[in-house]
Scaffold this active site. Structure first.
Site, short mmCIF file in Angstrom:
data_model
loop_
_atom_site.label_atom_id
_atom_site.label_comp_id
_atom_site.label_asym_id
_atom_site.label_seq_id
_atom_site.Cartn_x
_atom_site.Cartn_y
_atom_site.Cartn_z
N ASP A 1 0.75 -1.42 0.02
CA ASP A 1 -0.04 -0.02 -0.10
C ASP A 1 0.83 1.19 -0.12
OD1 ASP A 1 -2.38 1.64 0.37
OD2 ASP A 1 -1.91 1.65 2.41
N ASP B 1 -0.45 4.89 1.15
CA ASP B 1 -0.66 5.75 2.07
C ASP B 1 -0.44 5.06 3.63
OD1 ASP B 1 -1.01 8.05 0.31
OD2 ASP B 1 -3.17 7.25 0.26
#
Length: 186
Positions: free
Chosen positions: A11, A13
């Site tokens: 991922d 963020d």
């Protein structure tokens, strides 16, 4: 499995890009909020802000440019360079939540992680479509229906979430994944 390299979906963020610190700073500069880490433990910034302030943050996120200049999470670049020697690395972000973020996020990745091929960048909605062995994410909702192993990357907002395996930083993530690789080879 044969000789196929293991795949890691990572991922953006709160895992490789510090969106939290940027949002926290925006709330402080724009509206004077000075929340402590203890106040934020297990919560999102928008949970504590006045509704109109949280709405303004959402507008900023939906505009997309917010994602262009985020700080790289400590150790992320070195960790991904190291892991890419033994694993296939894919950056996987649920960018469809903020469609205007796609171009800024892509440019951010090219600037900060130039060794990740553009062909290994996935902008998606649900992450259950990913064909990876591991998914490193700060949000357990992305592990639902994911066929591989979800690895929770610690963040203030997920401190009250029970999940294993959990890593607190990139040093721990490399250790965990290296251990998994060695156990696969045995």
């Amino acid at each position: 499995m044969g000789n196929r390299r293991l795949r890691i979906a990572i991922d953006m963020d709160e895992v490789i890009a510090d969106a939290f610190a940027a949002q926290r700073l925006w709330y402080q500069v724009t509206h004077g909020y000075t929340w402590t880490d203890d106040e934020l433990k297990g919560r999102h910034l928008g949970d504590l802000a006045a509704p109109e302030h949280a709405e303004n943050m959402q507008k900023l996120l939906h505009a997309g440019d917010f994602f262009a200049d985020l700080t790289v999470m400590p150790g992320a670049k070195e960790a991904l360079q190291h892991l890419s020697q033994d694993f296939d690395i894919f950056i996987t972000t649920a960018a469809m939540e903020y469609p205007a973020s796609c171009a800024p996020k892509f440019q951010w990745l090219q600037k900060n992680f130039p060794f990740i091929s553009p062909l290994n960048i996935v902008f998606c909605g649900h992450k259950n479509i990913l064909a990876a062995d591991y998914l490193i994410d700060d949000n357990v909702r992305h592990f639902r229906n994911f066929q591989g192993q979800g690895v929770l990357f610690s963040a203030l907002h997920n401190q009250n979430v029970a999940w294993s395996p959990r890593v607190n930083n990139w040093h721990e993530a490399v250790s965990y994944l290296s251990g998994q690789l060695h156990s696969q080879k045995e």
